[in-house]
Design a protein around this motif. Structure first.
Motif, PDB file in Angstrom:
ATOM      1  N   ARG A 289      -2.707  -2.199  -4.667  1.00 33.02           N
ATOM      2  CA  ARG A 289      -3.126  -0.816  -4.427  1.00 33.02           C
ATOM      3  C   ARG A 289      -4.651  -0.743  -4.377  1.00 33.02           C
ATOM      4  O   ARG A 289      -5.341  -1.273  -5.226  1.00 33.02           O
ATOM      5  CB  ARG A 289      -2.597   0.113  -5.519  1.00 33.02           C
ATOM      6  CG  ARG A 289      -2.902   1.590  -5.261  1.00 33.02           C
ATOM      7  CD  ARG A 289      -2.109   2.484  -6.208  1.00 33.02           C
ATOM      8  NE  ARG A 289      -2.476   2.266  -7.599  1.00 33.02           N
ATOM      9  CZ  ARG A 289      -3.491   2.900  -8.208  1.00 33.02           C
ATOM     10  NH1 ARG A 289      -4.216   3.776  -7.529  1.00 33.02           N
ATOM     11  NH2 ARG A 289      -3.751   2.664  -9.482  1.00 33.02           N
TER      12      ARG A 289
ATOM     13  N   GLN B 176      -8.219   1.737  -3.537  1.00 34.35           N
ATOM     14  CA  GLN B 176      -8.805   3.072  -3.478  1.00 34.35           C
ATOM     15  C   GLN B 176      -9.938   3.043  -2.468  1.00 34.35           C
ATOM     16  O   GLN B 176     -10.817   2.178  -2.516  1.00 34.35           O
ATOM     17  CB  GLN B 176      -9.341   3.518  -4.836  1.00 34.35           C
ATOM     18  CG  GLN B 176      -9.989   4.908  -4.802  1.00 34.35           C
ATOM     19  CD  GLN B 176     -10.410   5.382  -6.176  1.00 34.35           C
ATOM     20  OE1 GLN B 176      -9.656   5.275  -7.147  1.00 34.35           O
ATOM     21  NE2 GLN B 176     -11.625   5.913  -6.275  1.00 34.35           N
TER      22      GLN B 176
ATOM     23  N   ASP C  69     -12.895   5.438  -0.761  1.00 33.47           N
ATOM     24  CA  ASP C  69     -13.669   6.673  -0.842  1.00 33.47           C
ATOM     25  C   ASP C  69     -14.513   6.827   0.416  1.00 33.47           C
ATOM     26  O   ASP C  69     -15.373   5.969   0.695  1.00 33.47           O
ATOM     27  CB  ASP C  69     -14.567   6.661  -2.079  1.00 33.47           C
ATOM     28  CG  ASP C  69     -13.759   6.665  -3.374  1.00 33.47           C
ATOM     29  OD1 ASP C  69     -12.886   7.530  -3.525  1.00 33.47           O
ATOM     30  OD2 ASP C  69     -13.999   5.782  -4.229  1.00 33.47           O
TER      31      ASP C  69
ATOM     32  N   LYS D 244      -8.310  12.034   6.292  1.00 35.23           N
ATOM     33  CA  LYS D 244      -7.401  11.300   5.403  1.00 35.23           C
ATOM     34  C   LYS D 244      -6.107  10.960   6.130  1.00 35.23           C
ATOM     35  O   LYS D 244      -5.622   9.817   6.076  1.00 35.23           O
ATOM     36  CB  LYS D 244      -7.107  12.141   4.175  1.00 35.23           C
ATOM     37  CG  LYS D 244      -6.024  11.576   3.241  1.00 35.23           C
ATOM     38  CD  LYS D 244      -5.781  12.526   2.077  1.00 35.23           C
ATOM     39  CE  LYS D 244      -4.558  12.117   1.253  1.00 35.23           C
ATOM     40  NZ  LYS D 244      -4.799  10.868   0.515  1.00 35.23           N
TER      41      LYS D 244
ATOM     42  N   GLU E  25      -4.564   7.179   7.105  1.00 35.95           N
ATOM     43  CA  GLU E  25      -3.236   6.745   6.672  1.00 35.95           C
ATOM     44  C   GLU E  25      -2.394   6.292   7.864  1.00 35.95           C
ATOM     45  O   GLU E  25      -1.693   5.276   7.782  1.00 35.95           O
ATOM     46  CB  GLU E  25      -2.551   7.888   5.924  1.00 35.95           C
ATOM     47  CG  GLU E  25      -3.177   8.174   4.567  1.00 35.95           C
ATOM     48  CD  GLU E  25      -2.661   9.459   3.925  1.00 35.95           C
ATOM     49  OE1 GLU E  25      -2.891   9.650   2.713  1.00 35.95           O
ATOM     50  OE2 GLU E  25      -2.028  10.270   4.637  1.00 35.95           O
TER      51      GLU E  25
ATOM     52  N   THR F 255      -0.952  -0.650  -0.370  1.00 31.36           N
ATOM     53  CA  THR F 255      -1.100   0.798  -0.258  1.00 31.36           C
ATOM     54  C   THR F 255      -2.571   1.136  -0.487  1.00 31.36           C
ATOM     55  O   THR F 255      -3.276   0.420  -1.218  1.00 31.36           O
ATOM     56  CB  THR F 255      -0.234   1.549  -1.291  1.00 31.36           C
ATOM     57  OG1 THR F 255      -0.608   1.134  -2.618  1.00 31.36           O
ATOM     58  CG2 THR F 255       1.239   1.275  -1.051  1.00 31.36           C
TER      59      THR F 255
ATOM     60  N   ASP G 291      -5.152   4.532  -1.264  1.00 30.50           N
ATOM     61  CA  ASP G 291      -5.367   5.957  -1.539  1.00 30.50           C
ATOM     62  C   ASP G 291      -6.711   6.348  -0.929  1.00 30.50           C
ATOM     63  O   ASP G 291      -7.769   5.938  -1.418  1.00 30.50           O
ATOM     64  CB  ASP G 291      -5.376   6.214  -3.044  1.00 30.50           C
ATOM     65  CG  ASP G 291      -4.056   5.835  -3.710  1.00 30.50           C
ATOM     66  OD1 ASP G 291      -3.005   6.058  -3.082  1.00 30.50           O
ATOM     67  OD2 ASP G 291      -4.086   5.304  -4.844  1.00 30.50           O
TER      68      ASP G 291
ATOM     69  N   HIS H 169      -9.562   8.860  -0.288  1.00 29.48           N
ATOM     70  CA  HIS H 169     -10.185  10.072  -0.820  1.00 29.48           C
ATOM     71  C   HIS H 169     -11.360  10.418   0.093  1.00 29.48           C
ATOM     72  O   HIS H 169     -12.333   9.666   0.160  1.00 29.48           O
ATOM     73  CB  HIS H 169     -10.671   9.846  -2.255  1.00 29.48           C
ATOM     74  CG  HIS H 169      -9.582   9.448  -3.204  1.00 29.48           C
ATOM     75  ND1 HIS H 169      -8.773  10.363  -3.837  1.00 29.48           N
ATOM     76  CD2 HIS H 169      -9.156   8.229  -3.616  1.00 29.48           C
ATOM     77  CE1 HIS H 169      -7.907   9.731  -4.603  1.00 29.48           C
ATOM     78  NE2 HIS H 169      -8.114   8.431  -4.489  1.00 29.48           N
TER      79      HIS H 169
END
Length: 380
Positions: free
Chosen positions: A280, A282, A284, A318, A322, A364, A366, A368
């Protein structure tokens, strides 16, 4: 006074060095500006198309097209030279175009020739052609008033300067291709409305072309990889949240559901692996936005409306990221370089491309996104 014997020795050395220098009159040179690489459908040999400059005042034109065939780049170039009165040199090679058939089989074997050639610039631009490279270059040379290689070079260079796409030169491709955990990319050229046009960005597995992403997605890739200066971007936002700020906006205006906006965007992205076991990440993304134009009148007269735009723009970017990640995972191509972030956290820092091919579809991320409107007013 200097030693006469030492001076004599120096003069002899300089004379010998001058005698060893090979000189060629420019009128006798065919200076290769552009190359196109195809795989022959008949015998799987290499078909090489070259656009050359010739400075002989007896020649019919400044630019000439030559085609050669062989099992290697050098053999194909030697074959082409038998149909030319000029000595072919690559000192000004600025552009290389690969037919899709050649790109799908892998282009590393063609690049090795240039990596070893000290006269080839690392900033040589490269691209993939939807047609045969020979067809694109020949047709394009007939349709453009300048050398087709210069035309294509200028077109791609301009997109890079305006931050619309990431760099796509020999140095970038070579460095990325040899770094496990990241895959290269190259622009895709097609003939549209009788002109060579950049239509998408091709993505690779190692050195093999495996698919394409849109030019807008190429912009997001560039934003992920680099800190970019203001660049134009068009976004489609939902119309409903902005209706209260449209003169007459309570009406459906033909049942339109979308609001199209043109913005100037600058920003950068940071990404990190936050859970190695579950793969996973992250990501930004921080952007500053200038509102340029809307498809309908929207009155942006206070911070409340500006914050609404910031919220919707962030949601849109975003969503775009994705979707792009999902598409790249399906093609098993990682131009983002998530694999590099995974590799540096391994104990030994070692990883093969095959190992990352197994892991990449399972990651995956995320995303932001933080959008900041730096200017607003009444926009139409």
């Amino acid at each position: 006074m200097p030693d006469k014997k030492a001076v004599l020795h120096l003069l002899i050395i300089l004379t010998l060095l001058t005698a060893c220098t090979q000189t060629r009159e420019i009128e006798r040179l065919g200076i290769i500006n552009t190359m196109g690489v195809d795989i022959s459908e008949d015998d799987q040999q290499l078909d090489l198309t070259m656009i050359i400059f010739q400075f002989d005042d007896q020649a019919a034109g400044l630019t000439k097209t030559l085609i050669g065939k062989g099992n290697t780049m050098r053999a194909a170039r030697d074959d082409a030279s038998t149909r030319s009165a000029y000595h072919l040199v690559t000192g000004q090679l600025k552009y290389q175009l690969f037919g899709k058939d050649a790109a799908e089989q892998g282009i590393l074997r063609y690049l090795n020739t240039f990596v070893r050639d000290a006269t080839t610039s690392e900033t040589m631009l490269m691209a993939v052609s939807n047609q045969k490279a020979e067809e694109t270059l020949s047709t394009g040379q007939e349709l453009t008033e300048i050398n087709i290689g210069q035309f294509l070079y200028g077109m791609i260079e301009q997109e890079e300067v305006e931050n619309k796409i990431p760099r796509s030169d020999l140095q970038m491709f070579s460095r990325t291709q040899f770094a496990p955990g990241q895959d290269p990319w190259l622009p895709v050229i097609d003939i549209k409305e009788e002109l060579p046009t950049m239509v998408s960005m091709g993505v690779f597995q190692d050195d093999r072309y495996v698919g394409e992403i849109s030019l807008k997605e190429a912009f997001y890739l560039n934003l992920f990889l680099n800190r970019i200066q203001p660049a134009p971007l068009e976004l489609t936002l939902p119309r409903e949240p902005f209706k209260p700020y449209m003169p007459g906006g309570q009406e459906d205006n033909g049942n339109k559901e979308d609001l199209h906006i043109k913005i100037q965007l600058k920003g950068d992205t940071t990404a990190k692996l936050v859970d190695k076991e579950s793969l996973r990440y992250q990501v930004d993304v921080k952007v500053k936005v200038r509102l340029d134009e809307f498809s309908e009148v929207v009155v942006v007269k206070n911070e409340k409306v500006a914050e609404l735009f910031e919220k919707e723009i962030a949601k849109k970017i975003k969503s775009e990221y994705e979707s792009l990640l999902k598409k790249l995972q399906e093609m098993q191509s990682d131009p983002f370089g998530f694999g590099k972030l995974y590799r540096i956290q391994k104990k030994d820092g070692e990883m093969t491309s095959d190992e990352w091919r197994e892991l990449f579809p399972r990651i995956t991320a995320d995303f932001h996104v933080e959008a900041d409107i730096v200017h607003y007013g009444t926009i139409q």
